[in-house]
Motif scaffolding. Structure first.
Motif, mmCIF file in Angstrom:
data_model
loop_
_atom_site.group_PDB
_atom_site.id
_atom_site.type_symbol
_atom_site.label_atom_id
_atom_site.label_comp_id
_atom_site.label_asym_id
_atom_site.label_seq_id
_atom_site.Cartn_x
_atom_site.Cartn_y
_atom_site.Cartn_z
ATOM 1 N N ARG A 156 -29.797 -18.454 -1.964
ATOM 2 C CA ARG A 156 -31.156 -18.448 -2.519
ATOM 3 C C ARG A 156 -31.404 -19.738 -3.279
ATOM 4 N NH1 ARG A 156 -33.289 -13.120 -3.651
ATOM 5 N NH2 ARG A 156 -35.023 -14.194 -4.646
ATOM 6 N N GLY A 157 -32.639 -20.186 -3.271
ATOM 7 C CA GLY A 157 -33.025 -21.324 -4.081
ATOM 8 C C GLY A 157 -33.384 -20.889 -5.485
ATOM 9 N N ASP A 158 -33.163 -21.744 -6.469
ATOM 10 C CA ASP A 158 -33.540 -21.441 -7.848
ATOM 11 C C ASP A 158 -35.002 -21.028 -7.908
ATOM 12 O OD1 ASP A 158 -31.000 -22.142 -8.547
ATOM 13 O OD2 ASP A 158 -31.532 -24.032 -9.530
ATOM 14 N N LYS A 159 -35.284 -19.952 -8.654
ATOM 15 C CA LYS A 159 -36.630 -19.421 -8.898
ATOM 16 C C LYS A 159 -37.242 -18.729 -7.682
ATOM 17 C CE LYS A 159 -37.665 -23.328 -11.995
ATOM 18 N NZ LYS A 159 -38.655 -24.378 -12.305
ATOM 19 N N SER A 160 -36.524 -18.691 -6.555
ATOM 20 C CA SER A 160 -37.126 -18.161 -5.329
ATOM 21 C C SER A 160 -37.370 -16.662 -5.409
ATOM 22 C CB SER A 160 -36.228 -18.467 -4.128
ATOM 23 O OG SER A 160 -34.977 -17.809 -4.255
ATOM 24 N N GLY A 161 -38.441 -16.218 -4.754
ATOM 25 C CA GLY A 161 -38.694 -14.795 -4.572
ATOM 26 C C GLY A 161 -39.213 -14.051 -5.766
ATOM 27 N N LYS B 105 -32.002 -17.854 -11.767
ATOM 28 C CA LYS B 105 -31.197 -17.096 -10.809
ATOM 29 C C LYS B 105 -31.286 -15.590 -11.083
ATOM 30 C CE LYS B 105 -27.753 -20.631 -9.587
ATOM 31 N NZ LYS B 105 -28.439 -21.811 -10.128
ATOM 32 N N GLY B 106 -32.412 -15.157 -11.608
ATOM 33 C CA GLY B 106 -32.589 -13.731 -11.911
ATOM 34 C C GLY B 106 -33.052 -12.926 -10.717
ATOM 35 N N TRP B 107 -32.805 -13.422 -9.518
ATOM 36 C CA TRP B 107 -33.350 -12.881 -8.275
ATOM 37 C C TRP B 107 -33.265 -11.363 -8.141
ATOM 38 C CZ3 TRP B 107 -28.936 -16.345 -6.741
ATOM 39 C CH2 TRP B 107 -29.297 -17.699 -6.768
ATOM 40 N N VAL C 272 -21.537 -14.365 -14.098
ATOM 41 C CA VAL C 272 -21.523 -13.360 -13.042
ATOM 42 C C VAL C 272 -21.926 -13.975 -11.696
ATOM 43 C CG1 VAL C 272 -23.936 -12.607 -13.302
ATOM 44 C CG2 VAL C 272 -22.193 -10.975 -12.512
ATOM 45 N N ASP C 273 -21.409 -13.389 -10.606
ATOM 46 C CA ASP C 273 -21.858 -13.735 -9.261
ATOM 47 C C ASP C 273 -23.238 -13.114 -9.070
ATOM 48 O OD1 ASP C 273 -22.372 -13.961 -6.574
ATOM 49 O OD2 ASP C 273 -20.500 -13.060 -5.894
ATOM 50 N N ASP C 274 -24.274 -13.943 -9.013
ATOM 51 C CA ASP C 274 -25.654 -13.449 -8.959
ATOM 52 C C ASP C 274 -25.974 -12.712 -7.662
ATOM 53 O OD1 ASP C 274 -26.738 -14.703 -11.497
ATOM 54 O OD2 ASP C 274 -25.977 -16.476 -10.477
ATOM 55 N N TYR C 275 -25.105 -12.818 -6.664
ATOM 56 C CA TYR C 275 -25.286 -12.109 -5.400
ATOM 57 C C TYR C 275 -24.586 -10.747 -5.413
ATOM 58 C CZ TYR C 275 -26.943 -16.596 -3.614
ATOM 59 O OH TYR C 275 -27.659 -17.764 -3.427
ATOM 60 N N HIS C 276 -23.969 -10.430 -6.530
ATOM 61 C CA HIS C 276 -23.286 -9.143 -6.650
ATOM 62 C C HIS C 276 -23.580 -8.519 -8.011
ATOM 63 C CE1 HIS C 276 -20.830 -10.705 -3.242
ATOM 64 N NE2 HIS C 276 -20.850 -9.436 -2.892
ATOM 65 N N LEU C 277 -24.822 -8.097 -8.209
ATOM 66 C CA LEU C 277 -25.187 -7.386 -9.428
ATOM 67 C C LEU C 277 -25.020 -5.882 -9.189
ATOM 68 C CD1 LEU C 277 -28.360 -9.295 -10.683
ATOM 69 C CD2 LEU C 277 -25.949 -9.718 -11.221
ATOM 70 N N PRO C 278 -24.428 -5.164 -10.131
ATOM 71 C CA PRO C 278 -24.173 -3.728 -9.940
ATOM 72 C C PRO C 278 -25.423 -2.961 -9.526
ATOM 73 C CG PRO C 278 -23.093 -4.511 -11.925
ATOM 74 C CD PRO C 278 -23.941 -5.644 -11.431
ATOM 75 N N SER D 167 -26.811 -23.724 -16.061
ATOM 76 C CA SER D 167 -26.922 -23.448 -14.632
ATOM 77 C C SER D 167 -27.902 -22.321 -14.318
ATOM 78 C CB SER D 167 -25.552 -23.100 -14.057
ATOM 79 O OG SER D 167 -25.089 -21.868 -14.585
ATOM 80 N N ILE D 168 -28.248 -21.493 -15.325
ATOM 81 C CA ILE D 168 -29.179 -20.379 -15.069
ATOM 82 C C ILE D 168 -30.518 -20.559 -15.785
ATOM 83 C CG2 ILE D 168 -27.316 -18.751 -14.631
ATOM 84 C CD1 ILE D 168 -27.797 -17.599 -17.449
#
Length: 557
Positions: free
Chosen positions: A254-259, A213-215, A239-245, A391-392
Motif C-alpha cells: 500500500r502507498g502512504d495515506k492510500s485508501g 499507514k493507518g490503512w 507493528v506489521d501494518d498488514y497484520h492488525l488483529p 515512518s508512520i
C-alpha cells in the motif's frame, strides 16, 4: 449579554446529535463528520469545558441548562467502556496514534484530569457517578503525584480519600452504533474492542502527514487486553501494518495515506455495521468491502460468558494473498503455547481443527487464549521488528525494537467463498480454554444471508440478517436487515433487536411462529398482532443503530 451568549454556547455542546459532529445518545463522539474521536478531540473539549464549569460553579453564572447533564451522561455511557486499564482505546484517537510517544494511557490521564474538573460542577446525581468512574480510572493506571495542576490534584486526592466513593464496576457489552465500535469487559479483567467502518464512519484518518499507514485500523481491528496495556505501548511504530488483529486483508503493498474513506463520496458503500446487545451479551456484524473493492466478506463477533466468537463468511478476493490476523502481539517475557506445548519458532498448521493457542505470562498475570474452530491454514511467526514514529507520520526517527508473535489464517491467493471461526479468551487460564464447552456457541448458519449462533441449553439464538428482503431462520422471519438476540423461556420470548444499516425509512417488520402478546418494550412505537398462529412485530428502529428490547408473553390456550 456576551457572557450569557457564551454560556449558552457551552450548553449547546451538550445537545445530542443524530448525524455529523457531536455527542450521540450511546456515548459516541464524532468529529470531522465521520471520525470516531472520543479520545483526542473530545479530550480537548472536556479540558476547556471542565475549566469553565468549575470556574462558574457556585456563582450566579452557573449553567442550569439540562443539556449539560447530557455531557455527564455521555461520559458515563461512553468512557466507562472506552477507558481501558486507565487509557482511552486507540480506536477513538484518530490520526493522533502516530504522534511521537503517543499511547492510550497518556491520553487517558488527560481525560481523567478533565473529568475531575467536570465532576465538581455536576449535580449530586451525576457527581457521585462521575467520581466513581474517576476512582476506578485512578486505580487502573494513574499517578496523582505526577499531576502539576494543584486544583486537579486536590480533587483527585479527595476522591481517593473518600471511602464512601466506590470504584465503578464495568462488565458486559457496549455497542456504539453511532461510531461503529463494540466493547466487551468480560469480568476476568479481559477487555476487547472491535473497530469497524461503514457508509457513516471513516475507516481511518490521515491528515497533516499523520497516520499515513493507518490503512486497516477500522477494518474490524480487534484490540485484546489483559490487565496491562503495555502490549499497545510503542505498538504503532513497530507493528506489521498488514497484520492488525482481527483484520482480513491483502498483502499487496500500500502507498502512504492510500485508501482513506473519510469524506463523501469516498466513504464505504457498505452499510450493515453494528449489532444488538443485552448488556450481558452482544452480536455484532460487519459487511465489508476493501478500500480498492477487490476483497469482500461478512464478519460477525459474538460476545458472551467472557468469550468472543469471531466469524466470517463469503471471503472473496481478486487482490492476491489474503490473511486474517488473529493476533499480532508484542512478546515481552511470556510463552506461546500450542495445544499445551511451548513453541519458539515460526510454524504452519494445515487444516487446524479445534487448536488451542495461549499467550501465558507475557505480562504479569496475563493469559490470553484462542481456539481455532475452522480455518484453512494457520501460521505463527516470530520476528523482531524495528521502526520509528517518523515512518508512520510522527517526527522522531529514533529506532524502536520489539519482538512480536503474529498468528494469522492464510486464505491463499484470490480465495473464493472462504469462511473461518475462532474463539478469543481474554484472561482465561489454559485449562479453561481447553475445556470450554463449544455447544453453548454453536454456529448454525454462516453465509451471505445469515450468521446465526445458537445455545440449545439456554434456548437462545443470535442472528445477523444481512439481506434487505424477507429471510427466515427457523421460526423467525425478518423482512429487512437486522440483528436479533432471541431468548426463549416457558412464559415467552425476550428479544433484543437493532437495524445496523441505519437506512430503513419505515418500521421494521418481523414474524415469529406461534401466538404471543406484547408484555413490555423499550420502544414506544411498536405494534404486535396475531394471525393464523403467527405473531407479527412492527417496530421503529430508526435510532442510530441502538438496541430495542421486546418482551413477548406466550398466549395460553
Amino acid at each position: 449579554v456576551q457572557v450569557l451568549d457564551g454560556l449558552n454556547a457551552v450548553a449547546d455542546v451538550g445537545e445530542y446529535v443524530t448525524s455529523g459532529d457531536g455527542f450521540y445518545r450511546d456515548g459516541s463522539f464524532i468529529q470531522h463528520d465521520n471520525v470516531a474521536y472520543n479520545g483526542t478531540y473530545a479530550a480537548v473539549l472536556f479540558n476547556g469545558l471542565g475549566s469553565i464549569l468549575w470556574l462558574i460553579n457556585g456563582t450566579e453564572f452557573k449553567i442550569e441548562d439540562p443539556r449539560i447533564d447530557n455531557i455527564y451522561e455521555s461520559i458515563l455511557n461512553g468512557y466507562s467502556y472506552l477507558m481501558i486499564n486507565g487509557g482511552v482505546n486507540d480506536s477513538v484517537n484518530g490520526r493522533s496514534i502516530s504522534r511521537d510517544k503517543s499511547n492510550d494511557v497518556e491520553k487517558g490521564r488527560a481525560l481523567v484530569s478533565s473529568f475531575a474538573m467536570l465532576s465538581e460542577g455536576a449535580s449530586p446525581e451525576y457527581k457521585e457517578k462521575l467520581q466513581s468512574l474517576i476512582k476506578k480510572l485512578i486505580q487502573d493506571n494513574y499517578t496523582i503525584d505526577k499531576v502539576s495542576n494543584q486544583t486537579i490534584k486536590n480533587i483527585l486526592i479527595d476522591i481517593m480519600n473518600n471511602k464512601s466513593i466506590k470504584p465503578l464496576e464495568v462488565n458486559g457489552t457496549k455497542v456504539f452504533g453511532a461510531m461503529d465500535r463494540a466493547v466487551y469487559f468480560n469480568g476476568k479483567d479481559g477487555k476487547v474492542v472491535v473497530s469497524m467502518h461503514s457508509s457513516r464512519v471513516a475507516n481511518f484518518e490521515t491528515m497533516n502527514g499523520e497516520n499515513i499507514k493507518g490503512w486497516y485500523t477500522g477494518d474490524g481491528m480487534t484490540y485484546i487486553y489483559g490487565k496491562d496495556s503495555s502490549a499497545f505501548t510503542e505498538f504503532w511504530p513497530t507493528v506489521d501494518d498488514y497484520h492488525l488483529p482481527g483484520v482480513t486483508n491483502s498483502l499487496n503493498p500500500r502507498g502512504d495515506k492510500s485508501g482513506e474513506r473519510r469524506m463523501k463520496p469516498f466513504l464505504s458503500p457498505r452499510t450493515f455495521v453494528g449489532g444488538a446487545e443485552t448488556g450481558k451479551e452482544a452480536f455484532v456484524g460487519m459487511d465489508m468491502i476493501s478500500w480498492n473493492k477487490q476483497t469482500e466478506m461478512k464478519k460477525s463477533w459474538f460476545m458472551i460468558d467472557g468469550v468472543i466468537l469471531a466469524i466470517a463468511s463469503n471471503i472473496d478476493s481478486r487482490d492476491g494473498i489474503i490473511h486474517t490476523t488473529i493476533d499480532n502481539r508484542i512478546l515481552k517475557s511470556g510463552k506461546l503455547m500450542v495445544n499445551g506445548k511451548e513453541i519458539t519458532e515460526s510454524t504452519v498448521i494445515e487444516n487446524p481443527k479445534d487448536m488451542t493457542i495461549m499467550f501465558v505470562g507475557n505480562y504479569p498475570e496475563e493469559t490470553i487464549g484462542y481456539r481455532i474452530i475452522d480455518a484453512p491454514k494457520v501460521e505463527i511467526k516470530f520476528e523482531e521488528r524495528k521502526g520509528n514514529w517518523k515512518s508512520i507520520g510522527g517526527t522522531d526517527s529514533k529506532e524502536i525494537v520489539k519482538k512480536y508473535v503474529t498468528i494469522y489464517i492464510n486464505h491463499g491467493k484470490n480465495p473464493k467463498d472462504q469462511k473461518f471461526s475462532y474463539l478469543i479468551f481474554p484472561m482465561f487460564k489454559e485449562e479453561e480454554v481447553k475445556n470450554y464447552n463449544l455447544n453453548s456457541l454453536k454456529l448454525i448458519q454462516n453465509d451471505e444471508k445469515i450468521h446465526a449462533v445458537e445455545d440449545n441449553e439456554n434456548r437462545v439464538v443470535r442472528i445477523n440478517f444481512w439481506k434487505d428482503l424477507p429471510v427466515k431462520f427457523r421460526n423467525i422471519r425478518s423482512f429487512s436487515t437486522a440483528t436479533m438476540i432471541v431468548k426463549e423461556n416457558n412464559n415467552g420470548l425476550l428479544i433484543a433487536v437493532s437495524e445496523p444499516t441505519q437506512l430503513i425509512k419505515k418500521n421494521s417488520i418481523f414474524e415469529i411462529d406461534g401466538t404471543y402478546e406484547l408484555e413490555e418494550s423499550s420502544s414506544k412505537d411498536i405494534k404486535v398482532t396475531n394471525r393464523n398462529n403467527l405473531t407479527r412485530i412492527e417496530i421503529d428502529l430508526r435510532n442510530n443503530g441502538a438496541t430495542e428490547t421486546i418482551k413477548l408473553k406466550k398466549e395460553r390456550i
